[in-house]
Design a protein around this motif. Structure first.
Motif, PDB file in Angstrom:
ATOM      1  N   ARG A   1       0.813  -1.213   0.000  1.00  0.00           N
ATOM      2  CA  ARG A   1       0.000   0.000   0.000  1.00  0.00           C
ATOM      3  C   ARG A   1       0.845   1.260   0.000  1.00  0.00           C
ATOM      4  O   ARG A   1       0.327   2.347  -0.269  1.00  0.00           O
ATOM      5  N   ASP A   2       2.120   1.122   0.296  1.00  0.00           N
ATOM      6  CA  ASP A   2       3.056   2.250   0.211  1.00  0.00           C
ATOM      7  C   ASP A   2       3.648   2.390  -1.182  1.00  0.00           C
ATOM      8  O   ASP A   2       4.604   3.153  -1.370  1.00  0.00           O
ATOM      9  N   ASP A   3       3.093   1.623  -2.148  1.00  0.00           N
ATOM     10  CA  ASP A   3       3.583   1.639  -3.533  1.00  0.00           C
ATOM     11  C   ASP A   3       5.039   1.211  -3.626  1.00  0.00           C
ATOM     12  O   ASP A   3       5.826   1.765  -4.401  1.00  0.00           O
ATOM     13  N   LYS A   4       5.406   0.219  -2.830  1.00  0.00           N
ATOM     14  CA  LYS A   4       6.743  -0.361  -2.880  1.00  0.00           C
ATOM     15  C   LYS A   4       6.649  -1.794  -3.385  1.00  0.00           C
ATOM     16  O   LYS A   4       5.785  -2.553  -2.936  1.00  0.00           O
ATOM     17  N   TYR A   5       7.528  -2.134  -4.303  1.00  0.00           N
ATOM     18  CA  TYR A   5       7.572  -3.491  -4.830  1.00  0.00           C
ATOM     19  C   TYR A   5       8.484  -4.352  -3.954  1.00  0.00           C
ATOM     20  O   TYR A   5       9.601  -3.960  -3.651  1.00  0.00           O
ATOM     21  N   ILE A   6       7.979  -5.502  -3.566  1.00  0.00           N
ATOM     22  CA  ILE A   6       8.752  -6.436  -2.747  1.00  0.00           C
ATOM     23  C   ILE A   6       8.807  -7.773  -3.483  1.00  0.00           C
ATOM     24  O   ILE A   6       7.779  -8.267  -3.967  1.00  0.00           O
ATOM     25  N   ILE A   7       9.994  -8.351  -3.550  1.00  0.00           N
ATOM     26  CA  ILE A   7      10.187  -9.651  -4.190  1.00  0.00           C
ATOM     27  C   ILE A   7      10.290 -10.706  -3.095  1.00  0.00           C
ATOM     28  O   ILE A   7      11.218 -10.667  -2.285  1.00  0.00           O
ATOM     29  N   LEU A   8       9.334 -11.619  -3.063  1.00  0.00           N
ATOM     30  CA  LEU A   8       9.268 -12.646  -2.023  1.00  0.00           C
ATOM     31  C   LEU A   8       9.651 -14.003  -2.594  1.00  0.00           C
ATOM     32  O   LEU A   8       9.209 -14.353  -3.699  1.00  0.00           O
ATOM     33  N   PRO A   9      10.440 -14.792  -1.878  1.00  0.00           N
ATOM     34  CA  PRO A   9      10.647 -16.188  -2.292  1.00  0.00           C
ATOM     35  C   PRO A   9       9.318 -16.940  -2.227  1.00  0.00           C
ATOM     36  O   PRO A   9       8.487 -16.694  -1.345  1.00  0.00           O
ATOM     37  N   ASN A  10       9.101 -17.835  -3.157  1.00  0.00           N
ATOM     38  CA  ASN A  10       7.815 -18.539  -3.207  1.00  0.00           C
ATOM     39  C   ASN A  10       7.557 -19.389  -1.963  1.00  0.00           C
ATOM     40  O   ASN A  10       6.401 -19.664  -1.631  1.00  0.00           O
ATOM     41  N   THR A  11       8.612 -19.795  -1.271  1.00  0.00           N
ATOM     42  CA  THR A  11       8.403 -20.577  -0.054  1.00  0.00           C
ATOM     43  C   THR A  11       7.717 -19.754   1.034  1.00  0.00           C
ATOM     44  O   THR A  11       7.052 -20.308   1.908  1.00  0.00           O
ATOM     45  N   ASP A  12       7.867 -18.420   1.002  1.00  0.00           N
ATOM     46  CA  ASP A  12       7.175 -17.577   1.979  1.00  0.00           C
ATOM     47  C   ASP A  12       5.665 -17.652   1.808  1.00  0.00           C
ATOM     48  O   ASP A  12       4.915 -17.422   2.767  1.00  0.00           O
ATOM     49  N   LEU A  13       5.204 -17.960   0.608  1.00  0.00           N
ATOM     50  CA  LEU A  13       3.768 -18.027   0.346  1.00  0.00           C
ATOM     51  C   LEU A  13       3.194 -19.421   0.566  1.00  0.00           C
ATOM     52  O   LEU A  13       1.977 -19.560   0.745  1.00  0.00           O
ATOM     53  N   THR A  14       4.045 -20.437   0.541  1.00  0.00           N
ATOM     54  CA  THR A  14       3.544 -21.805   0.717  1.00  0.00           C
ATOM     55  C   THR A  14       3.747 -22.339   2.126  1.00  0.00           C
ATOM     56  O   THR A  14       3.018 -23.239   2.559  1.00  0.00           O
ATOM     57  N   ARG A  15       4.712 -21.796   2.870  1.00  0.00           N
ATOM     58  CA  ARG A  15       4.994 -22.309   4.205  1.00  0.00           C
ATOM     59  C   ARG A  15       4.360 -21.468   5.312  1.00  0.00           C
ATOM     60  O   ARG A  15       4.116 -21.969   6.401  1.00  0.00           O
ATOM     61  N   ASN A  16       4.133 -20.176   5.068  1.00  0.00           N
ATOM     62  CA  ASN A  16       3.619 -19.289   6.105  1.00  0.00           C
ATOM     63  C   ASN A  16       2.109 -19.152   6.004  1.00  0.00           C
ATOM     64  O   ASN A  16       1.506 -19.360   4.941  1.00  0.00           O
ATOM     65  N   HIS A  17       1.501 -18.771   7.138  1.00  0.00           N
ATOM     66  CA  HIS A  17       0.071 -18.474   7.144  1.00  0.00           C
ATOM     67  C   HIS A  17      -0.151 -17.114   6.496  1.00  0.00           C
ATOM     68  O   HIS A  17       0.549 -16.140   6.812  1.00  0.00           O
ATOM     69  N   LEU A  18      -1.135 -17.029   5.633  1.00  0.00           N
ATOM     70  CA  LEU A  18      -1.464 -15.764   4.996  1.00  0.00           C
ATOM     71  C   LEU A  18      -2.966 -15.674   4.770  1.00  0.00           C
ATOM     72  O   LEU A  18      -3.668 -16.691   4.743  1.00  0.00           O
ATOM     73  N   ILE A  19      -3.435 -14.447   4.607  1.00  0.00           N
ATOM     74  CA  ILE A  19      -4.854 -14.190   4.317  1.00  0.00           C
ATOM     75  C   ILE A  19      -4.959 -13.738   2.874  1.00  0.00           C
ATOM     76  O   ILE A  19      -4.313 -12.767   2.468  1.00  0.00           O
TER      77      ILE A  19
END
Length: 314
Positions: free
Chosen positions: A146-164
């Motif tokens: 929401r701050d208009d900043k691009y962040i590059i995340l490893p895909n494991t952060d999306l498959t191993r962590n809880h997210l909404i």
């Protein structure tokens, strides 16, 4: 011309790389490039599939074709792939052990593209970070905050962590604005004004209908919450800000007070003629009541009632 095409550029062992094989290799990958463009246009023209799934289908197809093209390209250059794999088996095992996390990201990327649990344009909440998915690659995922900043995340952060995933099954999501009012306020009037402020706000959808709850009795306020749905999930903070401003205006127009915590401090002062506590420690003994110097001047330091504003009586 034939001799030119058969000219050997690189030679090692039983393998010779000629000009003809290099030209075939280049022409082959040019064909692959145009083939991928055709596939991309065809997939994204399908109107029955949402954008996120189109992106996933195209990426899976692209990666499969690229792997297959690399295998064929090596053979076009004249290499025997089976011999290369057999000779480099030990090296591949060592590389695999050293790059476990990298391969884990690759596998996670394939999982994300196949099961579509996270898609392009989805709104995610990852450990309090609200972001919008812009691109899913084989190893990383690019998101916009929401701050208009691009962040590059490893895909494991999306498959191993809880997210909404706010938009996993629906484009819209429910949000809440809280407010507290004075105990003397008219409860029904407060609920009507909250509903009115929300209904008039642009960006709030009509179905489901916004509603108000009287949530609790607080220490100094009656607590209310107004719930609404919006499709502008990524920028919903702007909508919530406008609703709060409208609520404040309506409350002011209807004389409804929003209380704030207050503290009352009572200080005890000794009255005239009250005996002072002799146990109090003073930095200098001469200033202590009853001290050496104080005893000598006790009569001189007496203050008359007139000094406190009292009238003298006979």
């Amino acid at each position: 011309m034939k001799e030119f095409l058969q000219y050997t550029l690189i030679s090692f062992g039983d393998y010779d790389i000629t000009i003809l094989s290099v030209l075939k290799f280049i022409a082959f990958f040019v064909v692959i490039f145009f083939l991928l463009q055709i596939i991309k246009k065809t997939i994204f023209k399908l109107s029955r599939i949402e954008l996120g799934k189109k992106y996933a289908i195209y990426n899976l197809t692209k990666y499969f074709i690229m792997v297959l093209a690399c295998v064929i390209g090596i053979q076009i250059l004249g290499f025997n792939l089976s011999i290369l794999l057999a000779g480099s088996a030990a090296l591949l095992v060592a590389i695999g052990l050293g790059l476990q996390s990298l391969f884990s990201d690759f596998v996670s990327g394939i999982i994300l593209l196949v099961d579509s649990s996270v898609k392009v344009n989805d709104i995610l909440d990852i450990n309090g970070l609200v972001c919008k998915v812009k691109e899913i690659n084989l190893r990383t995922t690019t998101v916009l905050t929401r701050d208009d900043k691009y962040i590059i995340l490893p895909n494991t952060d999306l498959t191993r962590n809880h997210l909404i995933n706010w938009t996993h099954s629906h484009i819209s999501a429910r949000f809440e604005v809280k407010v507290g009012v004075d105990y003397r306020s008219d409860v029904k009037l407060v609920m009507r004004l909250l509903k009115e402020a929300t209904d008039q706000q642009s960006g709030v959808i009509n179905e489901p209908v916004p509603f108000v709850r009287f949530t609790d009795y607080g220490d100094s306020a009656l607590h209310f919450s107004v719930f609404f749905w919006s499709e502008e999930v990524f920028r919903v903070e702007n909508i919530m800000s406008n609703i709060r401003a409208r609520i404040f205006e309506l409350f002011r127009m209807n004389d409804i007070t929003i209380p704030f915590p207050q503290r009352v401090l009572h200080m005890a002062h000794p009255t005239y003629g009250e005996k002072t506590n002799d146990n109090i420690q003073y930095p200098f003994d001469q200033n202590r009541p009853g001290g050496k110097d104080n005893d000598a001047t006790q009569e001189e330091s007496k203050i008359s009632p007139q000094a406190y504003g009292a009238s003298a009586t006979e």
